[in-house]
Design an enzyme around this catalytic site. Structure first.
Site, PDB file in Angstrom:
ATOM      1  N   GLU A 189       1.179  27.441  17.529  1.00 25.38           N
ATOM      2  CA  GLU A 189       1.473  26.727  18.787  1.00 25.38           C
ATOM      3  C   GLU A 189       2.932  26.297  18.867  1.00 25.38           C
ATOM      4  O   GLU A 189       3.248  25.185  19.287  1.00 25.38           O
ATOM      5  CB  GLU A 189       0.549  25.513  18.947  1.00 25.38           C
ATOM      6  CG  GLU A 189      -0.929  25.868  19.006  1.00 25.38           C
ATOM      7  CD  GLU A 189      -1.821  24.723  19.498  1.00 25.38           C
ATOM      8  OE1 GLU A 189      -1.364  23.568  19.498  1.00 25.38           O
ATOM      9  OE2 GLU A 189      -2.959  25.010  19.886  1.00 25.38           O
ATOM     10  N   GLU A 260      -8.179  29.890  19.769  1.00 23.33           N
ATOM     11  CA  GLU A 260      -8.825  28.573  19.687  1.00 23.33           C
ATOM     12  C   GLU A 260      -9.486  28.222  21.005  1.00 23.33           C
ATOM     13  O   GLU A 260      -8.822  27.838  21.954  1.00 23.33           O
ATOM     14  CB  GLU A 260      -7.812  27.458  19.359  1.00 23.33           C
ATOM     15  CG  GLU A 260      -7.302  27.464  17.960  1.00 23.33           C
ATOM     16  CD  GLU A 260      -6.522  26.195  17.630  1.00 23.33           C
ATOM     17  OE1 GLU A 260      -6.707  25.167  18.314  1.00 23.33           O
ATOM     18  OE2 GLU A 260      -5.718  26.249  16.692  1.00 23.33           O
TER      19      GLU A 260
END
Ligand SMILES: *[C@@H]1O[C@H](CO)[C@@H](O)[C@H](O)[C@H]1NC(C)=O
Ligand SMILES: *[C@@H]1O[C@H](CO)[C@@H](O)[C@H](O)[C@H]1NC(C)=O
Ligand SMILES: *[C@@H]1O[C@H](CO)[C@@H](O)[C@H](O)[C@H]1NC(C)=O
Ligand SMILES: *[C@@H]1O[C@H](CO)[C@@H](O)[C@H](O)[C@H]1NC(C)=O
Ligand SMILES: *[C@@H]1O[C@H](CO)[C@@H](O)[C@H](O)[C@H]1NC(C)=O
Ligand SMILES: *[C@@H]1O[C@H](CO)[C@@H](O)[C@H](O)[C@H]1NC(C)=O
Ligand SMILES: *[C@@H]1O[C@H](CO)[C@@H](O)[C@H](O)[C@H]1NC(C)=O
Ligand SMILES: *[C@@H]1O[C@H](CO)[C@@H](O)[C@H](O)[C@H]1NC(C)=O
Ligand SMILES: *[C@@H]1O[C@H](CO)[C@@H](O)[C@H](O)[C@H]1NC(C)=O
Ligand SMILES: CC(=O)N[C@H]1CO[C@H](CO)[C@@H](O)[C@@H]1O
Length: 710
Positions: A189, A260
């Protein structure tokens, strides 16, 4: 494309090398993993893959086989895990891969059950894990700036990444060697923080991709939440609603992968459980497949498990994603597990048509749409009703279908509905907590009062308030700030005013507890204001500053500040700023230093249980025999305040009952004791209690489930 060709060439070389040096995995057959714009391609076949996150240190090796088996039975083909740097390299160059940290054993267990692995090395992982997975020694590397184009950081990141990749390679665990690992992740991320680093940020992304590719794993790399992931690294989506939010692969040659898909959300002390319904998860997974051509979906988490010891990031509870399809104890959470299993079966029954067919999209109403995948007379349809409230009748190919609110119907042959995301056929279950052991007799307990240090007994001295993490180095949650204060002026109604950027403060004067306060996950600093009585002459002021995990996210993690920021004595006549007085420091508690939680410890004299109300910093100890045949057992600590708990010398985590959420309930009262931590007889239970909880009402419980209609 050039890179892809290069990758294929590297792959071929690796295969050649693999067969020459006989470093093949157990199966003995190399598996080729590539990808195109539609999906990952495994041994020449496009695949739709369902994957689930299970983090090896959040359970025990004894639990892994059953967890993996239940994941497989739930229709998963891939297990995804992060790699936890701070567990594996607690000191520079000293590695630990034993017990719960045995990554190779975990990967081999997955392989043994015939599943694939997605290995997210990071090595920055966030993951509600203390310091985002970084070992704290990184902080003390001169000139280091994390996660940017910074030589010292890159050196240590490359060193650890190389260590992990080599370890997997030498065990033959990459698919290219016949092992189960089909994907690896570098960074994590990063786009969330990239801007803070300007030009250095983009250079770092390029570097990280090159560095990873240079390790020649023979399987693709991904970067999640990184829309500009350099070729051939695949950019993937994280979030709850990738069917709506994902902007897509950054190249027509890359597939849409979802690393995710949050099945719930992590929980903090002071927060409430986040319940995400089986229907909502199923809707968004199906939408991702239908609308975004999604071909890989990972549930984060499939099994959350337990944040044992002091492994959480700031304020996070020990129970991790308990609402996942497998709950904290590894039990099926129904109807979530069963509903998703049916979804996986429905998708797999038509995956060839999905993967080879051509997608077409048409409107079925104002908020209704259809997605059809067709190929050589075969056909799959998804009929979507985005309306949250109303059922909707749609016409599709001369037949009518009733679509429940906010749902998607799957028609594997464009005729009959085999699955609707909002129609749950699986029975619900509920958790049953049954006490098997109470601890109510006072004479079975012993206690030890930890010592409140005074300034004179301290060795580390500084003329200002020090940053807490840099002093404790994560060796303890606790840092004592002590001061000797000469009272030679008049001060009426004195109040001690403490500003803190840590998590909890307990203030003492002359060995007496004055009071305390705490912050919360969202507001980083707080004030403690307590009245105190000043002696004429010398006053001993001792302030215990407590952290409940280190921060795990954001840019410039190495510059974060925790601990006390100002201390003042406020009198009616005016105030005295003690911030730049001479402070003495003690890292940790006496009981921690002497490791009195170890069953064999006889370092201190334990006394009988006293009056426990209004007593702070008490250690409690008792022993018990194990109840038979139980994996999932849990301590109910509702009568306690805040502290940490050990069973047979192993910390099962920090508890914090006194921090209530907005509905005036503790965020967590049950604390998982993994079965493998227990013995048949003489289990030693130790608690350190900061606030005066009562251990007589603790109980040990089995955790099971039952159908709701039983
Ligand atoms: C990592 O660094 C250590 C020294 O800290 C060194 O011994 C080791 O060879 C390095 N490993 C790699 C893979 O660079
Ligand atoms: C999905 O694939 C089709 C080709 O079958 C393509 O036309 C379409 O643009 C893709 N959709 C997305 C969202 O990428
Ligand atoms: C639907 O019905 C119309 C006439 O009512 C017919 O022309 C058409 O072929 C039918 N379509 C399908 C897919 O059966
Ligand atoms: C759809 O259902 C009908 C009625 O149950 C059945 O006759 C038909 O064979 C089914 N079609 C397919 C493609 O399964
Ligand atoms: C951390 O502590 C060391 C002394 O142990 C000191 O030299 C250094 O300046 C401190 N760093 C920060 C960022 O406070
Ligand atoms: C009070 O004590 C401090 C030392 O703690 C000293 O610096 C100061 O001069 C004293 N003030 C008076 C009025 O005696
Ligand atoms: C303050 O601490 C010192 C050193 O432990 C001790 O000798 C002294 O008695 C304490 N003063 C008070 C008022 O408790
Ligand atoms: C304490 O000292 C620091 C410099 O070391 C200074 O910036 C700060 O203003 C001082 N605080 C007070 C309250 O005097
Ligand atoms: C414990 O102490 C509190 C106040 O300090 C008192 O009210 C209570 O009666 C005491 N309980 C016992 C069992 O001594
Ligand atoms: C990418 C994405 O879908 N993110 C969402 C994930 O879920 C959280 C919580 O519901 C949202 O805030 C994000 O926008």
């Amino acid at each position: 494309m050039e890179n892809l060709v290069a990758l294929v060439v590297i792959l071929l070389l690796l295969l050649l090398l693999g067969s020459l040096t006989l470093t093949m995995g157990d199966s003995g057959f190399e598996t080729e993993v590539t990808y195109d714009g539609r999906s990952l391609i495994i041994d020449g076949h496009r695949r739709i893959l369902f994957s689930g996150s299970i983090h090896y240190p959040r359970s025990t090796p004894q639990m892994w086989p059953a967890l993996i088996a239940k994941a497989k039975e739930g229709g998963l083909e891939v297990i995804q895990t992060y790699v936890f740097w701070n567990l594996h390299e607690p000191q520079i160059g000293q590695y630990d891969f034993s017990g719960r940290y045995d990554l190779v054993r975990f990967v081999k267990e997955i392989q043994a059950q015939g599943l694939y692995v997605c290995l997210r090395i990071g090595p920055y992982i966030e993951s509600e894990w203390t310091y985002g997975g970084f070992p704290f020694w990184l902080h003390d590397i001169p000139g280091i700036v994390y996660r940017t184009d910074n030589e010292p950081f890159k050196m240590y990141m490359q060193n650890f990444t190389t260590k992990i990749v080599s370890m997997m390679q030498s065990e033959g665990l990459y698919a290219s060697q016949g092992g189960p690992i089909i994907l690896s992740q570098i960074e994590n991320e990063y786009q969330n923080v990239e801007k803070a680093f300007g030009e250095d940020g983009s250079q770092y992304v390029e570097w990280a991709a090159k560095m990873a590719l240079g390790l020649k794993t023979g399987v693709p790399w991904v970067m999640c939440k990184q829309t500009d992931a350099p070729d051939p690294v695949i950019n993937t989506c994280n979030g709850m609603k990738c069917g709506e939010t994902f902007t897509g692969p950054n190249s027509p040659n890359k597939p849409a992968l979802w690393t995710e898909n949050w099945t719930s959300f992590y929980q903090v002390y002071g927060g409430e459980a986040y319940i995400r319904s089986a229907e909502d998860i199923a809707f968004h997974v199906t939408l991702f497949i239908a609308r975004k051509n999604g071909s890989y979906v990972n549930y984060y988490m499939y099994h959350g498990g337990t944040n044992l010891g002091r492994t959480t990031s700031a304020y996070v509870i020990t129970s991790y994603y308990d609402q996942a399809p497998l709950d904290e104890y590894g039990l099926l959470r129904q109807p979530k597990w069963g509903h998703l299993r049916e979804l996986h079966a429905a998708i797999k029954s038509c995956s060839t048509t999905l993967l080879e067919g051509k997608q077409s999209i048409f409107s079925l109403g104002q908020r209704q749409e259809g997605y059809v995948f067709e190929e050589e007379g075969k056909c799959v349809a998804f009929l979507v009703n985005n309306d949250d409230v109303n059922m909707f009748d749609v016409q599709f190919r001369n037949r009518s279908y009733k679509l429940p609110p906010k749902s998607i119907s799957i028609l594997p042959y464009c005729q009959n509905v085999t699955f609707n995301t909002a129609t749950v056929n699986t029975k619900s279950n509920r958790r049953v907590i049954s006490p098997i052991q109470t601890f109510s007799s006072a004479d079975k307990w012993e206690q030890f009062q930890d010592v409140i240090p005074n300034f004179d007994q301290i060795s580390l001295i500084s003329n200002t308030l020090l940053e807490q993490m840099n002093v404790t180095k994560h060796k303890s949650d606790y840092l004592w700030y002590t001061l000797r204060f000469e009272n030679n002026f008049s001060c009426s109604e004195p109040i001690l005013n403490i500003q803190s950027a840590a998590h909890v403060t307990h203030a003492f004067a002359d060995n007496t507890y004055l009071g305390g306060a705490h912050g919360n996950h969202d507001v980083k600093s707080f004030t403690t204001e307590v009245p105190l009585t000043l002696n004429k002459g010398t006053n001993n002021i001792s302030i215990l500053s407590v952290m409940v995990g280190f921060p795990d996210s954001g840019a410039f993690l190495e510059r974060r500040f925790a601990g006390l920021t100002t201390v003042e004595i406020q009198c009616s006549e005016g105030s005295f700023d003690l911030t730049n007085s001479t402070w003495g420091y003690q890292v940790g508690l006496l009981g921690e230093k002497l490791q009195i939680y170890e069953p064999s410890s006889n370092a201190v004299q334990w006394g009988p249980l006293g009056n426990t109300s209004n007593q702070n910093l008490i250690w409690f100890k008792t022993s018990f025999d194990r109840a038979k045949g139980d994996e999932g057992v849990a301590l109910n600590l509702e009568s306690m305040g805040k502290g940490e708990v050990w069973v047979n010398g192993q910390s099962i985590g920090r508890y914090w009952i006194s921090f209530h959420h907005s509905k005036d309930q503790p965020s967590q009262i049950l604390y998982h004791v993994p079965g493998s931590f227990l013995k048949d007889t003489e289990n030693v239970l130790v608690l350190f209690e900061e606030e005066g909880g009562n251990p007589l009402h603790i109980s040990l419980n089995t955790v099971t489930t039952t159908n709701t209609d039983d």
